[in-house]
Write a protein that holds these residues in place. Structure first.
Motif, mmCIF file in Angstrom:
data_model
loop_
_atom_site.group_PDB
_atom_site.id
_atom_site.type_symbol
_atom_site.label_atom_id
_atom_site.label_comp_id
_atom_site.label_asym_id
_atom_site.label_seq_id
_atom_site.Cartn_x
_atom_site.Cartn_y
_atom_site.Cartn_z
ATOM 1 N N GLY A 154 0.793 -0.849 -0.223
ATOM 2 C CA GLY A 154 -0.426 -0.245 -0.683
ATOM 3 C C GLY A 154 1.217 1.189 -0.295
ATOM 4 O O GLY A 154 0.615 2.176 -0.189
ATOM 5 N N SER A 155 1.996 1.361 0.463
ATOM 6 C CA SER A 155 2.912 2.522 0.623
ATOM 7 C C SER A 155 3.634 2.578 -0.485
ATOM 8 O O SER A 155 4.193 3.337 -0.701
ATOM 9 N N ILE A 156 3.681 1.797 -1.344
ATOM 10 C CA ILE A 156 4.874 1.782 -2.030
ATOM 11 C C ILE A 156 4.507 1.901 -3.772
ATOM 12 O O ILE A 156 5.122 2.824 -4.765
ATOM 13 N N PHE A 157 2.442 1.810 -4.032
ATOM 14 C CA PHE A 157 2.307 2.703 -5.231
ATOM 15 C C PHE A 157 1.326 4.171 -4.721
ATOM 16 O O PHE A 157 0.930 3.932 -3.258
ATOM 17 N N SER A 158 1.244 5.154 -5.658
ATOM 18 C CA SER A 158 0.951 6.306 -5.428
ATOM 19 C C SER A 158 0.844 6.969 -6.531
ATOM 20 O O SER A 158 1.268 6.147 -8.513
ATOM 21 N N GLN A 159 -0.300 7.574 -6.944
ATOM 22 C CA GLN A 159 -0.512 8.395 -8.305
ATOM 23 C C GLN A 159 -0.618 9.849 -8.203
ATOM 24 O O GLN A 159 -0.594 10.002 -7.155
ATOM 25 N N THR A 160 -0.434 10.520 -9.266
ATOM 26 C CA THR A 160 -0.656 11.675 -9.318
ATOM 27 C C THR A 160 -1.639 12.564 -10.321
ATOM 28 O O THR A 160 -0.560 11.831 -11.482
#
Length: 174
Positions: A17-23
């Motif tokens: 959950g903390s490895i992937f992110s979106q902008t």
């Protein structure tokens, strides 16, 4: 043993959950319509008088030094563009003609197509059609080479002239 597996799954689940992110990145691509003739400056086309009675005028050599360059970004669902040409004043008995060659040089995209040899008048005539999202590159040897030539349309209407300026106007439009 089952407790260890659940703990391992829980740890990997929290880590993923903390490895992937979106902008979200806002982007603007404006509608662009630019055109010019390169190189700038004037040129001269002169008929040559015959040296023997009964012979026709000698036509001037066609000018091939001018290139039309353009940049085009059309609106979604928008029409393709075209380039037109016209002259400011006709010369009685003389045809002023232009032909755009196929696009060449450093450009890309949906480049236009030549309309072939066009005789110019004071009414705009299409010389290039079908320009989409494209760029031709800048300067001579990029875009469409223009061949500008003269011919006699009617000897009966010819009259002597010296340094008669004719302005060719090019326009890019939808």
């Amino acid at each position: 043993m089952k407790l260890k597996q659940h703990i391992i799954y829980l740890v990997f689940g929290l880590m993923s959950g903390s490895i992937f992110s979106q902008t979200t990145v806002p982007m603007t691509l404006p509608v662009v319509t630019l055109m010019d003739i390169e190189p700038t400056g004037n040129f001269t086309l002169n008929f040559t008088a015959p040296t023997e009675a009964g012979q026709a005028l000698t036509l001037p050599a066609a000018n091939t030094t001018k290139w039309v360059n353009y940049t085009s970004a059309i609106a979604p669902g928008g029409l393709t563009r075209r380039i037109t040409a016209s002259i400011n004043t006709p010369i009685a008995g003389v045809n002023i003609r232009v032909q755009a060659a196929a696009a060449s040089g450093a450009g890309g995209g949906t480049l236009g197509t030549s309309s072939g040899l066009v005789t110019l008048t004071t009414t705009a005539a299409t010389i290039i059609t079908g320009i989409g999202g494209a760029f031709t590159g800048n300067g001579a040897n990029n875009g469409h080479m223009l061949t500008i030539s003269l011919s006699v349309s009617s000897y009966a209407n010819l009259s002597a002239r010296t340094n008669t300026p004719v302005i060719i106007t090019y326009t890019i439009t939808e």
